[in-house]
Structures are given as C-alpha cells and as structure tokens.
Design a protein around this motif. Structure first.
Motif, PDB file in Angstrom:
ATOM      1  N   PHE A   1       0.459  -0.898   0.378  1.00 51.21           N
ATOM      2  CA  PHE A   1      -0.027  -0.027   0.093  1.00 51.21           C
ATOM      3  C   PHE A   1       1.131   1.438  -0.255  1.00 51.21           C
ATOM      4  O   PHE A   1       0.258   2.513  -0.649  1.00 51.21           O
ATOM      5  CB  PHE A   1      -0.810   0.454   1.207  1.00 51.21           C
ATOM      6  CG  PHE A   1      -2.265  -0.873   1.533  1.00 51.21           C
ATOM      7  CD1 PHE A   1      -2.199  -1.451  -0.228  1.00 51.21           C
ATOM      8  CD2 PHE A   1      -3.026  -0.970   2.172  1.00 51.21           C
ATOM      9  CE1 PHE A   1      -3.662  -2.227  -0.217  1.00 51.21           C
ATOM     10  CE2 PHE A   1      -4.193  -2.147   1.662  1.00 51.21           C
ATOM     11  CZ  PHE A   1      -4.189  -2.597   0.891  1.00 51.21           C
ATOM     12  N   ALA A   2       1.852   1.521   0.979  1.00 56.90           N
ATOM     13  CA  ALA A   2       2.571   2.506   0.642  1.00 56.90           C
ATOM     14  C   ALA A   2       3.501   2.406  -0.163  1.00 56.90           C
ATOM     15  O   ALA A   2       3.744   3.893  -1.130  1.00 56.90           O
ATOM     16  CB  ALA A   2       3.670   2.335   2.047  1.00 56.90           C
TER      17      ALA A   2
ATOM     18  N   ILE B   1       2.327   1.520  -3.438  1.00 56.70           N
ATOM     19  CA  ILE B   1       1.669   2.107  -4.265  1.00 56.70           C
ATOM     20  C   ILE B   1       1.426   3.910  -4.211  1.00 56.70           C
ATOM     21  O   ILE B   1       1.418   3.988  -5.847  1.00 56.70           O
ATOM     22  CB  ILE B   1       0.316   1.432  -4.808  1.00 56.70           C
ATOM     23  CG1 ILE B   1       0.261  -0.686  -4.642  1.00 56.70           C
ATOM     24  CG2 ILE B   1      -0.904   2.313  -5.125  1.00 56.70           C
ATOM     25  CD1 ILE B   1      -1.121  -0.827  -3.801  1.00 56.70           C
ATOM     26  N   GLU B   2       1.407   4.543  -3.101  1.00 52.13           N
ATOM     27  CA  GLU B   2       0.910   5.740  -3.188  1.00 52.13           C
ATOM     28  C   GLU B   2       2.464   6.704  -2.790  1.00 52.13           C
ATOM     29  O   GLU B   2       2.099   7.785  -4.027  1.00 52.13           O
ATOM     30  CB  GLU B   2       0.325   5.527  -1.457  1.00 52.13           C
ATOM     31  CG  GLU B   2      -0.611   5.218  -1.391  1.00 52.13           C
ATOM     32  CD  GLU B   2      -1.162   5.724   0.096  1.00 52.13           C
ATOM     33  OE1 GLU B   2      -2.540   6.297   0.082  1.00 52.13           O
ATOM     34  OE2 GLU B   2      -0.345   6.590   0.754  1.00 52.13           O
ATOM     35  N   GLU B   3       3.953   5.702  -3.248  1.00 53.18           N
ATOM     36  CA  GLU B   3       5.020   6.524  -3.521  1.00 53.18           C
ATOM     37  C   GLU B   3       5.021   6.580  -4.509  1.00 53.18           C
ATOM     38  O   GLU B   3       5.539   7.431  -4.900  1.00 53.18           O
ATOM     39  CB  GLU B   3       5.697   5.975  -2.047  1.00 53.18           C
ATOM     40  CG  GLU B   3       7.137   6.140  -2.423  1.00 53.18           C
ATOM     41  CD  GLU B   3       7.954   5.840  -1.853  1.00 53.18           C
ATOM     42  OE1 GLU B   3       9.267   5.223  -2.169  1.00 53.18           O
ATOM     43  OE2 GLU B   3       8.102   5.454  -0.613  1.00 53.18           O
TER      44      GLU B   3
ATOM     45  N   SER C   1       2.977   5.657  -7.579  1.00 52.40           N
ATOM     46  CA  SER C   1       1.832   6.701  -8.377  1.00 52.40           C
ATOM     47  C   SER C   1       1.571   8.326  -8.064  1.00 52.40           C
ATOM     48  O   SER C   1       1.136   8.789  -8.651  1.00 52.40           O
ATOM     49  CB  SER C   1       0.675   5.270  -8.436  1.00 52.40           C
ATOM     50  OG  SER C   1       0.351   5.952  -6.329  1.00 52.40           O
TER      51      SER C   1
ATOM     52  N   GLN D   1      -0.722   8.658  -6.412  1.00 56.21           N
ATOM     53  CA  GLN D   1      -2.426   8.663  -5.761  1.00 56.21           C
ATOM     54  C   GLN D   1      -2.724   8.388  -4.789  1.00 56.21           C
ATOM     55  O   GLN D   1      -2.143   7.122  -4.560  1.00 56.21           O
ATOM     56  CB  GLN D   1      -2.745   7.964  -6.951  1.00 56.21           C
ATOM     57  CG  GLN D   1      -2.905   8.577  -8.792  1.00 56.21           C
ATOM     58  CD  GLN D   1      -2.973   7.997  -9.418  1.00 56.21           C
ATOM     59  OE1 GLN D   1      -4.599   7.854  -9.362  1.00 56.21           O
ATOM     60  NE2 GLN D   1      -2.378   6.775 -10.505  1.00 56.21           N
ATOM     61  N   ARG D   2      -3.837   8.559  -3.942  1.00 60.03           N
ATOM     62  CA  ARG D   2      -3.415   8.451  -2.587  1.00 60.03           C
ATOM     63  C   ARG D   2      -5.167   7.173  -3.216  1.00 60.03           C
ATOM     64  O   ARG D   2      -5.665   6.613  -3.646  1.00 60.03           O
ATOM     65  CB  ARG D   2      -4.554   9.717  -1.785  1.00 60.03           C
ATOM     66  CG  ARG D   2      -3.570  10.537  -1.716  1.00 60.03           C
ATOM     67  CD  ARG D   2      -2.635   9.754  -0.282  1.00 60.03           C
ATOM     68  NE  ARG D   2      -3.377   9.828   0.714  1.00 60.03           N
ATOM     69  CZ  ARG D   2      -2.729   9.500   2.064  1.00 60.03           C
ATOM     70  NH1 ARG D   2      -1.585   9.611   1.808  1.00 60.03           N
ATOM     71  NH2 ARG D   2      -3.211   8.894   2.782  1.00 60.03           N
ATOM     72  N   LEU D   3      -4.343   6.054  -1.792  1.00 58.45           N
ATOM     73  CA  LEU D   3      -5.910   4.575  -1.753  1.00 58.45           C
ATOM     74  C   LEU D   3      -7.222   5.245  -0.886  1.00 58.45           C
ATOM     75  O   LEU D   3      -6.712   6.134  -0.209  1.00 58.45           O
ATOM     76  CB  LEU D   3      -5.664   3.573  -1.484  1.00 58.45           C
ATOM     77  CG  LEU D   3      -4.091   2.699  -2.421  1.00 58.45           C
ATOM     78  CD1 LEU D   3      -3.620   1.709  -1.166  1.00 58.45           C
ATOM     79  CD2 LEU D   3      -4.642   1.990  -3.141  1.00 58.45           C
TER      80      LEU D   3
ATOM     81  N   THR E   1      -8.942  -3.250  -3.302  1.00 58.49           N
ATOM     82  CA  THR E   1      -8.803  -2.112  -3.230  1.00 58.49           C
ATOM     83  C   THR E   1      -8.854  -0.795  -4.270  1.00 58.49           C
ATOM     84  O   THR E   1      -8.621  -1.654  -5.301  1.00 58.49           O
ATOM     85  CB  THR E   1      -7.073  -1.779  -2.318  1.00 58.49           C
ATOM     86  OG1 THR E   1      -7.107  -2.698  -1.387  1.00 58.49           O
ATOM     87  CG2 THR E   1      -6.667  -0.080  -1.725  1.00 58.49           C
TER      88      THR E   1
ATOM     89  N   PHE F   1      -8.434   3.337  -5.613  1.00 54.72           N
ATOM     90  CA  PHE F   1      -7.864   4.500  -5.128  1.00 54.72           C
ATOM     91  C   PHE F   1      -8.876   5.326  -4.631  1.00 54.72           C
ATOM     92  O   PHE F   1     -10.025   4.884  -5.051  1.00 54.72           O
ATOM     93  CB  PHE F   1      -7.399   5.305  -6.909  1.00 54.72           C
ATOM     94  CG  PHE F   1      -5.882   4.603  -7.280  1.00 54.72           C
ATOM     95  CD1 PHE F   1      -4.581   4.738  -5.714  1.00 54.72           C
ATOM     96  CD2 PHE F   1      -5.975   3.992  -8.203  1.00 54.72           C
ATOM     97  CE1 PHE F   1      -3.625   4.897  -6.629  1.00 54.72           C
ATOM     98  CE2 PHE F   1      -5.100   3.883  -8.552  1.00 54.72           C
ATOM     99  CZ  PHE F   1      -3.262   3.549  -7.781  1.00 54.72           C
TER     100      PHE F   1
END
Length: 238
Positions: A163-164, A166-168, A170, A172-174, A209, A211
């Motif tokens: 999760f961390a 992905i946000e870092e 991309s 974008q926020r989950l 999950t 975005f």
C-alpha cells in the motif's frame, strides 16, 4: 413465562472459555481454578473443561506447581481503517515479507473482471509470506494493474508494505477497499508455508482496494493464521 432449556456442562464451559479469552490474550497468567469457579459461579469440572478448550486452541498451558500460563499470543488487526499489515502491527514487532513470486502474468477472467481490464491482459502478480518478528503470519496473493504494479518490482517488496509503495510510486492516494472474510481450514501446502498443522483454522480475506477516485487497483487473496490474529472493529449504528 418462557422456560430455559437445561444447559449441559459443555454449554457452560464454552461460555466460560469465551469470557476468559480476552483475559488470556491480555495477561501472562490466569487465576487458579478455585478462583475461577467463584468468579463464574461454575463447577470445577466446568472450569477445567473451559481451560481445556483454550488449551486446545493453543492459548494456554497448564504446568504442575505453576498453574495456567499463557503460551499463545494473538495480535489485534483493526478493520476500521485501510492499512497495510506493517502499519497495523507496528506496535507488536517487525513485519517482513518472503517474496515467493513477483512477475507479470496474464489476468485470469475473475481478476480481469475485478480490476476492470481485458481478460488475459497483463497484470502484476505478487505472492508473499508475511512474518511478524520472523514467525509466519499470512500468505498474500496479490494482483495489481500493470501500470501500478510494474514500478513496484524495482522496490523493496521484502521490507515495505505494498500500500505504501503504491502511493509512493503512483503519486495517488488509496481510498477504500471492499473486503470479504471467511473461515477455512489450511490445506497441506498452505499449512507447511504458514507453519501450522494441516486443517488448522485460517481466516481468508478477499480484498479489492481502490484509489480515492474509485478506480480498482489491487486485488488480494490473503490467508491469515487464526491462532495469531484477532479482528477488531468499532461499528456505529446509524
């Protein structure tokens, strides 16, 4: 006036075991049998049967001259917030990952449907054995959109939560996840990976999950050891 059916000793023992379970998970020892019979207004045989249930669950052991001691520890996993395992359990130890598979694969039909991509198109597949302080905790099978998953392959999948990452990567926020939870028994292969007996109780999560904008990004099938985790949530009636 309604009548109460006669309760068996097994019924009473199960009730006492349920009442003791939280105490077991929070303390190192339990009161003696005599004190427990008074606390629960139960017979000694009922208390012994309740303790046997907790022993069979791997939570306690009984030693002559010492008494009943806690040997199994469960860790609370909150369901109120979307978070990675390392975020949830950071107070209890270090979460690490054995990366068993990390590759680009054709999307099976069910995965393609859930992620909103064409069937057999590319997705990134991760399979990780997750440990808490070295002890196996869960087996995670994860499918990711290719544009999101491919950049992760160059990062520390052994030491970081997906999760961390992905946000870092991309930017974008989950936003939220849809989750189904069911109980199942460990097959022989999964049992060997998670270091539990075949047939041991597991929790199986299927979590999709998204975005913050609602786009699905991460589909997971997670098998968690039932003897290591307990799920907690606060539910509001509104």
């Amino acid at each position: 006036m309604p009548t109460t059916p006669r309760r068996t000793r097994a019924d009473s023992a199960r009730q006492v075991a349920d009442l003791l379970r939280r105490q077991v998970l929070a303390e190192e020892t339990l009161p003696c049998e005599e004190d427990l019979t008074v606390e629960f207004s139960a017979t000694r045989n009922t208390v012994r049967e309740a303790l046997a249930l907790l022993r069979d669950d791997g939570l306690i052991a009984r030693h002559p001259g010492v008494g009943t001691v806690v040997v199994g520890h469960k860790y609370p996993h909150g369901l109120n917030r979307l978070a990675g395992l390392a975020e949830v359990l950071r107070e209890h130890g270090e979460v690490t990952n054995d990366v068993r598979t990390a590759d680009v694969v054709p999307a099976p039909a069910v995965v393609a449907h859930r992620l909103g991509v064409p069937e057999r198109s590319e997705v990134v597949y991760l399979e990780r054995l997750r440990r808490l302080d070295g002890v196996p905790l869960s087996l995670d099978l994860t499918y990711l959109l290719p544009e999101i998953g491919k950049p992760l392959l160059d990062h520390d999948l052994a030491g970081r939560d997906v999760f961390a990452l992905i946000e870092e990567t991309s930017g974008q926020r989950l936003g939220y996840a849809d989750i189904d939870v069911e109980a199942l028994n460990a097959d022989a292969e999964t049992a060997a990976v998670l270091a539990v007996p075949p047939g041991a109780a597991l929790l199986r999560w299927e979590r999709l999950t998204h975005f913050a904008d609602g786009r699905p990004v991460d589909l997971e099938y997670i098998r968690l050891r039932g003897d290591r985790l307990t799920m907690r949530a606060r539910l509001d009636r509104s």
